[in-house]
Write a protein that holds these residues in place. Sequence first.
Motif, PDB file in Angstrom:
ATOM      1  N   ASP A 106       3.922  37.105   8.252  1.00  0.00           N
ATOM      2  CA  ASP A 106       4.363  35.871   8.895  1.00  0.00           C
ATOM      3  C   ASP A 106       5.857  35.875   9.178  1.00  0.00           C
ATOM      4  O   ASP A 106       6.291  35.428  10.241  1.00  0.00           O
ATOM      5  N   SER A 107       6.651  36.399   8.258  1.00  0.00           N
ATOM      6  CA  SER A 107       8.095  36.415   8.484  1.00  0.00           C
ATOM      7  C   SER A 107       8.471  37.419   9.571  1.00  0.00           C
ATOM      8  O   SER A 107       9.353  37.156  10.393  1.00  0.00           O
ATOM      9  N   VAL A 108       7.795  38.567   9.601  1.00  0.00           N
ATOM     10  CA  VAL A 108       8.073  39.560  10.640  1.00  0.00           C
ATOM     11  C   VAL A 108       7.654  39.011  11.998  1.00  0.00           C
ATOM     12  O   VAL A 108       8.378  39.139  12.988  1.00  0.00           O
ATOM     13  N   LYS A 109       6.505  38.358  12.055  1.00  0.00           N
ATOM     14  CA  LYS A 109       6.017  37.773  13.307  1.00  0.00           C
ATOM     15  C   LYS A 109       6.975  36.695  13.800  1.00  0.00           C
ATOM     16  O   LYS A 109       7.273  36.613  14.999  1.00  0.00           O
ATOM     17  N   ALA A 110       7.500  35.878  12.891  1.00  0.00           N
ATOM     18  CA  ALA A 110       8.462  34.835  13.267  1.00  0.00           C
ATOM     19  C   ALA A 110       9.754  35.443  13.801  1.00  0.00           C
ATOM     20  O   ALA A 110      10.320  34.951  14.788  1.00  0.00           O
ATOM     21  N   ASP A 111      10.228  36.525  13.194  1.00  0.00           N
ATOM     22  CA  ASP A 111      11.441  37.196  13.669  1.00  0.00           C
ATOM     23  C   ASP A 111      11.244  37.780  15.066  1.00  0.00           C
ATOM     24  O   ASP A 111      12.119  37.665  15.930  1.00  0.00           O
ATOM     25  N   ILE A 112      10.091  38.395  15.291  1.00  0.00           N
ATOM     26  CA  ILE A 112       9.810  38.974  16.609  1.00  0.00           C
ATOM     27  C   ILE A 112       9.700  37.875  17.657  1.00  0.00           C
ATOM     28  O   ILE A 112      10.206  38.012  18.773  1.00  0.00           O
ATOM     29  N   THR A 113       9.071  36.766  17.296  1.00  0.00           N
ATOM     30  CA  THR A 113       8.950  35.628  18.216  1.00  0.00           C
ATOM     31  C   THR A 113      10.322  35.114  18.614  1.00  0.00           C
ATOM     32  O   THR A 113      10.579  34.859  19.801  1.00  0.00           O
ATOM     33  N   LYS A 114      11.221  34.979  17.643  1.00  0.00           N
ATOM     34  CA  LYS A 114      12.583  34.511  17.941  1.00  0.00           C
ATOM     35  C   LYS A 114      13.288  35.443  18.919  1.00  0.00           C
ATOM     36  O   LYS A 114      13.972  35.004  19.830  1.00  0.00           O
ATOM     37  N   ILE A 163      11.940  37.491  21.156  1.00  0.00           N
ATOM     38  CA  ILE A 163      11.336  37.430  22.486  1.00  0.00           C
ATOM     39  C   ILE A 163      11.769  36.157  23.207  1.00  0.00           C
ATOM     40  O   ILE A 163      12.124  36.187  24.390  1.00  0.00           O
ATOM     41  N   VAL A 164      11.765  35.031  22.499  1.00  0.00           N
ATOM     42  CA  VAL A 164      12.184  33.758  23.094  1.00  0.00           C
ATOM     43  C   VAL A 164      13.664  33.814  23.464  1.00  0.00           C
ATOM     44  O   VAL A 164      14.075  33.292  24.509  1.00  0.00           O
ATOM     45  N   ALA A 165      14.477  34.471  22.647  1.00  0.00           N
ATOM     46  CA  ALA A 165      15.906  34.601  22.946  1.00  0.00           C
ATOM     47  C   ALA A 165      16.143  35.429  24.210  1.00  0.00           C
ATOM     48  O   ALA A 165      17.167  35.270  24.874  1.00  0.00           O
ATOM     49  N   ASN A 166      15.191  36.288  24.551  1.00  0.00           N
ATOM     50  CA  ASN A 166      15.303  37.085  25.782  1.00  0.00           C
ATOM     51  C   ASN A 166      14.780  36.357  27.006  1.00  0.00           C
ATOM     52  O   ASN A 166      14.701  36.941  28.080  1.00  0.00           O
ATOM     53  N   GLY A 167      14.397  35.089  26.863  1.00  0.00           N
ATOM     54  CA  GLY A 167      14.059  34.281  28.023  1.00  0.00           C
ATOM     55  C   GLY A 167      12.588  34.017  28.277  1.00  0.00           C
ATOM     56  O   GLY A 167      12.257  33.305  29.217  1.00  0.00           O
ATOM     57  N   LEU A 168      11.691  34.541  27.485  1.00  0.00           N
ATOM     58  CA  LEU A 168      10.268  34.291  27.687  1.00  0.00           C
ATOM     59  C   LEU A 168       9.842  33.104  26.828  1.00  0.00           C
ATOM     60  O   LEU A 168      10.102  33.094  25.628  1.00  0.00           O
ATOM     61  N   PRO A 169       9.202  32.081  27.413  1.00  0.00           N
ATOM     62  CA  PRO A 169       8.783  30.933  26.606  1.00  0.00           C
ATOM     63  C   PRO A 169       7.663  31.330  25.643  1.00  0.00           C
ATOM     64  O   PRO A 169       6.924  32.284  25.892  1.00  0.00           O
ATOM     65  N   GLU A 170       7.537  30.585  24.551  1.00  0.00           N
ATOM     66  CA  GLU A 170       6.510  30.901  23.559  1.00  0.00           C
ATOM     67  C   GLU A 170       5.104  30.828  24.136  1.00  0.00           C
ATOM     68  O   GLU A 170       4.195  31.506  23.650  1.00  0.00           O
ATOM     69  N   SER A 171       4.911  30.034  25.162  1.00  0.00           N
ATOM     70  CA  SER A 171       3.591  29.927  25.777  1.00  0.00           C
ATOM     71  C   SER A 171       3.294  31.122  26.684  1.00  0.00           C
ATOM     72  O   SER A 171       2.172  31.276  27.144  1.00  0.00           O
ATOM     73  N   GLY A 172       4.269  31.980  26.913  1.00  0.00           N
ATOM     74  CA  GLY A 172       4.098  33.120  27.806  1.00  0.00           C
ATOM     75  C   GLY A 172       3.638  34.387  27.132  1.00  0.00           C
ATOM     76  O   GLY A 172       3.433  35.406  27.796  1.00  0.00           O
TER      77      GLY A 172
END
Length: 99
Positions: free
Chosen positions: A24-32, A34-43
Amino acid sequence: MKKTLLIGLTLLTLSPLAAMASCDSVKADITKKIVANGLPESGFKLDIVANDQADKASGQVVGHCDNDTQKIVYSKTSDGSDDTTSSPKTGTSQDATAQ
């Protein structure tokens, strides 16, 4: 002296357990990231799969967790923000004949 040696040995023994990150922590870090690179979480979506199932999953392996027994697989979703699959881009040959 013996007390210091015992504490050092204990920390050295437990350090691999501290280095093992939860999925869960690794997945949360990767999500952050990806979102920081401009892709919305819904994408996109991230799935946690077993190592032997990673090659069957549709997507790209972007991380691992649970002492390398699980893989995190990235796949892009088509929520309308990615126009490559939903509609043709402007400037195609279809537009050239309409002029």
